[in-house]
Design a protein around this motif. Structure first.
Motif, PDB file in Angstrom:
ATOM      1  N   GLU A 370       4.498  -4.685  -9.727  1.00  0.00           N
ATOM      2  CA  GLU A 370       3.146  -5.071 -10.362  1.00  0.00           C
ATOM      3  C   GLU A 370       1.830  -4.185 -10.214  1.00  0.00           C
ATOM      4  O   GLU A 370       1.015  -3.641 -10.939  1.00  0.00           O
ATOM      5  CB  GLU A 370       2.755  -6.513 -10.409  1.00  0.00           C
ATOM      6  CG  GLU A 370       3.861  -7.581 -10.910  1.00  0.00           C
ATOM      7  CD  GLU A 370       3.453  -8.981 -10.760  1.00  0.00           C
ATOM      8  OE1 GLU A 370       2.415  -9.245 -10.118  1.00  0.00           O
ATOM      9  OE2 GLU A 370       4.293  -9.858 -10.938  1.00  0.00           O
ATOM     10  N   GLN A 371       1.788  -4.168  -8.555  1.00  0.00           N
ATOM     11  CA  GLN A 371       0.441  -3.248  -8.627  1.00  0.00           C
ATOM     12  C   GLN A 371       0.647  -1.699  -8.525  1.00  0.00           C
ATOM     13  O   GLN A 371      -0.401  -1.228  -9.387  1.00  0.00           O
ATOM     14  CB  GLN A 371       0.398  -3.361  -6.759  1.00  0.00           C
ATOM     15  CG  GLN A 371       0.175  -4.714  -6.328  1.00  0.00           C
ATOM     16  CD  GLN A 371       0.292  -4.832  -4.904  1.00  0.00           C
ATOM     17  OE1 GLN A 371       0.944  -4.192  -4.200  1.00  0.00           O
ATOM     18  NE2 GLN A 371      -0.301  -6.123  -4.255  1.00  0.00           N
ATOM     19  N   LEU A 372       1.811  -1.226  -8.768  1.00  0.00           N
ATOM     20  CA  LEU A 372       2.017   0.243  -8.977  1.00  0.00           C
ATOM     21  C   LEU A 372       1.968   0.288 -10.628  1.00  0.00           C
ATOM     22  O   LEU A 372       1.285   1.471 -11.100  1.00  0.00           O
ATOM     23  CB  LEU A 372       3.284   0.719  -8.445  1.00  0.00           C
ATOM     24  CG  LEU A 372       3.259   0.744  -7.061  1.00  0.00           C
ATOM     25  CD1 LEU A 372       4.820   1.305  -6.566  1.00  0.00           C
ATOM     26  CD2 LEU A 372       2.546   2.177  -6.441  1.00  0.00           C
ATOM     27  N   GLY A 379      -5.439   0.884 -12.992  1.00  0.00           N
ATOM     28  CA  GLY A 379      -5.718   0.173 -11.691  1.00  0.00           C
ATOM     29  C   GLY A 379      -6.133   1.240 -10.589  1.00  0.00           C
ATOM     30  O   GLY A 379      -6.256   2.491 -11.093  1.00  0.00           O
ATOM     31  N   SER A 380      -5.988   0.651  -9.246  1.00  0.00           N
ATOM     32  CA  SER A 380      -6.426   1.455  -8.235  1.00  0.00           C
ATOM     33  C   SER A 380      -5.239   1.456  -7.313  1.00  0.00           C
ATOM     34  O   SER A 380      -4.712   0.406  -6.816  1.00  0.00           O
ATOM     35  CB  SER A 380      -7.774   1.119  -7.492  1.00  0.00           C
ATOM     36  OG  SER A 380      -8.041   1.759  -6.397  1.00  0.00           O
ATOM     37  N   LEU A 381      -5.042   2.620  -6.501  1.00  0.00           N
ATOM     38  CA  LEU A 381      -4.016   2.679  -5.572  1.00  0.00           C
ATOM     39  C   LEU A 381      -4.391   1.937  -4.108  1.00  0.00           C
ATOM     40  O   LEU A 381      -3.626   1.251  -3.370  1.00  0.00           O
ATOM     41  CB  LEU A 381      -3.856   4.244  -4.788  1.00  0.00           C
ATOM     42  CG  LEU A 381      -3.094   4.969  -5.709  1.00  0.00           C
ATOM     43  CD1 LEU A 381      -3.038   6.525  -5.419  1.00  0.00           C
ATOM     44  CD2 LEU A 381      -1.665   4.519  -6.074  1.00  0.00           C
ATOM     45  N   ASP A 385      -0.365  -2.960  -1.703  1.00  0.00           N
ATOM     46  CA  ASP A 385      -0.342  -3.316  -0.122  1.00  0.00           C
ATOM     47  C   ASP A 385       0.480  -2.441   0.487  1.00  0.00           C
ATOM     48  O   ASP A 385       2.005  -2.343   0.248  1.00  0.00           O
ATOM     49  CB  ASP A 385       0.350  -4.587  -0.243  1.00  0.00           C
ATOM     50  CG  ASP A 385       0.448  -5.317   0.993  1.00  0.00           C
ATOM     51  OD1 ASP A 385       0.051  -4.529   2.206  1.00  0.00           O
ATOM     52  OD2 ASP A 385       0.666  -6.517   1.208  1.00  0.00           O
ATOM     53  N   PRO A 386      -0.032  -1.685   1.522  1.00  0.00           N
ATOM     54  CA  PRO A 386       0.732  -0.655   2.510  1.00  0.00           C
ATOM     55  C   PRO A 386       1.638  -1.089   3.193  1.00  0.00           C
ATOM     56  O   PRO A 386       2.771  -0.437   3.656  1.00  0.00           O
ATOM     57  CB  PRO A 386      -0.254   0.272   2.897  1.00  0.00           C
ATOM     58  CG  PRO A 386      -1.504  -0.650   2.868  1.00  0.00           C
ATOM     59  CD  PRO A 386      -1.421  -1.403   1.832  1.00  0.00           C
ATOM     60  N   GLU A 387       1.366  -2.358   3.843  1.00  0.00           N
ATOM     61  CA  GLU A 387       2.098  -3.166   4.788  1.00  0.00           C
ATOM     62  C   GLU A 387       3.449  -3.597   3.986  1.00  0.00           C
ATOM     63  O   GLU A 387       4.573  -3.305   4.777  1.00  0.00           O
ATOM     64  CB  GLU A 387       1.606  -4.216   5.496  1.00  0.00           C
ATOM     65  CG  GLU A 387       0.559  -3.760   6.528  1.00  0.00           C
ATOM     66  CD  GLU A 387      -0.899  -3.189   5.909  1.00  0.00           C
ATOM     67  OE1 GLU A 387      -0.992  -3.657   4.704  1.00  0.00           O
ATOM     68  OE2 GLU A 387      -1.506  -2.726   6.720  1.00  0.00           O
ATOM     69  N   ALA A 388       3.096  -4.323   2.958  1.00  0.00           N
ATOM     70  CA  ALA A 388       4.608  -4.516   2.196  1.00  0.00           C
ATOM     71  C   ALA A 388       5.424  -3.624   1.689  1.00  0.00           C
ATOM     72  O   ALA A 388       6.946  -3.377   1.601  1.00  0.00           O
ATOM     73  CB  ALA A 388       4.135  -5.410   0.842  1.00  0.00           C
ATOM     74  N   LEU A 389       4.880  -2.207   1.338  1.00  0.00           N
ATOM     75  CA  LEU A 389       5.533  -1.150   0.828  1.00  0.00           C
ATOM     76  C   LEU A 389       6.347  -0.623   1.984  1.00  0.00           C
ATOM     77  O   LEU A 389       7.559  -0.059   2.022  1.00  0.00           O
ATOM     78  CB  LEU A 389       4.518  -0.038   0.027  1.00  0.00           C
ATOM     79  CG  LEU A 389       5.349   1.070  -0.727  1.00  0.00           C
ATOM     80  CD1 LEU A 389       6.156   0.603  -1.691  1.00  0.00           C
ATOM     81  CD2 LEU A 389       4.271   2.278  -0.523  1.00  0.00           C
ATOM     82  N   ARG A 399       4.049   6.586   3.786  1.00  0.00           N
ATOM     83  CA  ARG A 399       3.329   8.035   4.001  1.00  0.00           C
ATOM     84  C   ARG A 399       3.140   8.585   2.182  1.00  0.00           C
ATOM     85  O   ARG A 399       2.141   9.037   2.013  1.00  0.00           O
ATOM     86  CB  ARG A 399       4.342   8.717   4.510  1.00  0.00           C
ATOM     87  CG  ARG A 399       4.460   8.680   6.011  1.00  0.00           C
ATOM     88  CD  ARG A 399       5.106   9.866   6.837  1.00  0.00           C
ATOM     89  NE  ARG A 399       6.516  10.079   6.448  1.00  0.00           N
ATOM     90  CZ  ARG A 399       7.243   9.338   7.308  1.00  0.00           C
ATOM     91  NH1 ARG A 399       6.885   8.595   8.227  1.00  0.00           N
ATOM     92  NH2 ARG A 399       8.518   9.574   6.916  1.00  0.00           N
ATOM     93  N   GLU A 400       4.421   8.323   1.424  1.00  0.00           N
ATOM     94  CA  GLU A 400       3.882   8.737   0.250  1.00  0.00           C
ATOM     95  C   GLU A 400       2.906   7.934  -0.591  1.00  0.00           C
ATOM     96  O   GLU A 400       2.137   8.662  -1.265  1.00  0.00           O
ATOM     97  CB  GLU A 400       5.322   8.404  -0.695  1.00  0.00           C
ATOM     98  CG  GLU A 400       6.684   9.039  -0.392  1.00  0.00           C
ATOM     99  CD  GLU A 400       6.229  10.679  -0.301  1.00  0.00           C
ATOM    100  OE1 GLU A 400       5.821  10.940  -1.378  1.00  0.00           O
ATOM    101  OE2 GLU A 400       6.849  11.506   0.546  1.00  0.00           O
ATOM    102  N   LEU A 401       2.679   6.700  -0.470  1.00  0.00           N
ATOM    103  CA  LEU A 401       1.291   5.830  -0.930  1.00  0.00           C
ATOM    104  C   LEU A 401       0.132   6.550  -0.115  1.00  0.00           C
ATOM    105  O   LEU A 401      -0.750   6.902  -1.026  1.00  0.00           O
ATOM    106  CB  LEU A 401       1.139   4.584  -0.658  1.00  0.00           C
ATOM    107  CG  LEU A 401       0.108   3.653  -0.802  1.00  0.00           C
ATOM    108  CD1 LEU A 401       0.083   3.670  -2.309  1.00  0.00           C
ATOM    109  CD2 LEU A 401       0.435   2.395  -0.177  1.00  0.00           C
ATOM    110  N   GLU A 402       0.029   7.051   1.112  1.00  0.00           N
ATOM    111  CA  GLU A 402      -1.078   7.651   1.633  1.00  0.00           C
ATOM    112  C   GLU A 402      -1.207   8.901   1.082  1.00  0.00           C
ATOM    113  O   GLU A 402      -2.316   9.579   0.750  1.00  0.00           O
ATOM    114  CB  GLU A 402      -1.005   7.868   3.249  1.00  0.00           C
ATOM    115  CG  GLU A 402      -0.666   6.343   3.816  1.00  0.00           C
ATOM    116  CD  GLU A 402      -1.968   5.728   3.694  1.00  0.00           C
ATOM    117  OE1 GLU A 402      -2.954   6.051   3.528  1.00  0.00           O
ATOM    118  OE2 GLU A 402      -1.764   4.497   3.867  1.00  0.00           O
TER     119      GLU A 402
END
Length: 424
Positions: A370-372, A379-381, A385-389, A399-402
């Protein structure tokens, strides 16, 4: 004309980093055609890009596909239908331990009683004055057993050496007279003091696990302490649940609950960061019990009912069980979150604890999707949630999210973009 600067390798260089010039090249066609920088950036984030020497980053579409694959792998591997059978087997194993300990012909029984004859009785009531019941399955042959946490210690002080042939026979008759269903057996065994300390410990662990899963993360620390709660603490817990249910009823009927008064009375039960409103509390609790709700929704009707009865059987206090059931119903009504069901088609069975962990992972996958997907719209990156990812896709996924989050910064540092307020 591009220029290059070379330096010695020191291990800190990121060869996967994308050059700002490459980023602008990747957006050039869209910027020329439409002139919409934000749209060009979103499209680049959506599709990703591949640079030179292995540099580049995954796009949102690829991250979404990897998340969907994680869900498929779990659904195609496991089957939830066996978790009820696993609980039954776990209880039957405990009962078999007790039967073996009571059987004078069993080697384990002889070993357990060796050297313990004559030990003073410590099993709750003086020997010869214990209550004895004529109705098997209704009352333990040893009467009311001590509180959890104390029983195991008492068993280790030599209770096995106290049982004569008559007591052993009475216990065996009690076990043979247990109801056939799991819930009935657990309720009857709640008042039974096990002859075998190991069986007692295993049964207590089963009870505590059922209580913790029934309560979900909601009051989990409280559930872990329930084994050693004093009668006064148990009564306060029931009063808190009753007052919470009353506030929810008031909310349903349009009345004004006294949330501040409730928190003044029970705020210490909600940890270091208590909720600031009833709406916040409802959403927190609904989220915390969401795993169990999704598990129920994923089971066939007959297994769902059986599992609910199994969990309820762990609470020998009917008042507490009733308040928890009412709380579940209130949360289902007041919460805006819908707990979806999952269709498992695999052949590998899972115990209840692992099934709850699966629900947690699948819900995290749903939330991340949903977030992606929202990022791809408007929306915004920063909302992802980086921890959940990282939990679902591993460190590489984070790392890909960052890298995606880093696009704007790289373009700004290179001078391609300038920020004016919230606009680029």
């Amino acid at each position: 004309m591009k220029s290059y600067r070379y330096s010695s390798w020191d291990g800190t260089q990121d060869i996967s980093a994308v050059d700002a010039d490459d980023l602008m090249d990747a957006m050039a066609d869209e910027l020329t055609s439409h002139g919409d920088l934000n749209q060009a950036l979103r499209n680049l984030m959506r599709r990703g890009m591949q640079g030179n020497m292995g540099s580049g980053f995954e796009g949102i579409r690829e991250l979404l596909e990897r998340l969907k694959q994680q869900s498929r792998e779990r659904l195609e591997r496991y089957n939830l239908a066996s978790l009820v059978d696993e609980l039954k087997k776990r209880l039957e194993d405990i009962l078999q331990m007790e039967r073996d300990a009571l059987d004078p012909q069993c080697p384990s029984s002889e070993q357990g009683t060796a050297g313990q004859e004559g030990t003073p009785s410590t099993s709750g009531a003086p020997e010869g004055s214990r209550e004895q019941s004529g109705e098997l399955g209704q009352q333990s042959p040893t009467g009311q057993r001590p509180e959890q946490g104390q029983r195991g210690a008492q068993g280790q002080q030599g209770q096995q050496g106290q049982a004569g042939a008559g007591d052993r026979q009475q216990r065996m008759q009690f076990l043979e007279g247990l109801p056939p269903d799991f819930a009935g057996r657990v309720k009857a065994l709640n008042d039974y003091e096990f002859f075998d300390p190991a069986a007692q410990q295993a049964f207590d662990e089963l009870l505590n696990m059922l209580k913790q899963q029934a309560m979900g993360n909601m009051f989990r620390e409280m559930a872990q302490r329930m084994a050693n709660m004093t009668p006064e603490e148990m009564q306060r817990l029931k009063e808190m649940l009753a007052d919470l249910n009353h506030m929810m009823d008031q909310q349903v009927w349009g009345e004004q609950p006294n949330f501040e008064g409730f928190m003044q009375k029970y705020g210490d039960m909600f940890g270091p960061n208590p909720p600031q409103s009833l709406e916040e509390l409802v959403q927190q609790l609904a989220s915390q019990i969401g795993q169990m709700q999704s598990l129920f929704n994923s089971l066939p009707d007959d297994l769902r009912q059986e599992l609910q009865e199994m969990l309820s059987s762990a609470f020998d206090d009917e008042g507490l069980a009733a308040e928890l059931a009412e709380l579940q119903a209130n949360l289902d009504f007041l919460s805006s979150d819908e707990r979806r069901s999952y269709e498992f088609s695999g052949g590998e069975g899972v115990p209840l604890e692992q099934a709850m962990h699966l629900m947690d992972e699948l819900q995290k996958v749903d939330k991340l999707q949903e977030q992606l997907e929202q990022v791809g719209r408007q929306g915004s990156l920063q909302d992802v949630d980086p921890e959940a990812l990282e939990q679902i896709l591993g460190p590489e996924g984070r790392r890909e999210l960052e890298k995606l989050r880093d696009l704007e910064r790289r373009l700004e540092e290179a001078g391609y973009l300038k920020r004016k307020g919230d606009r680029l």
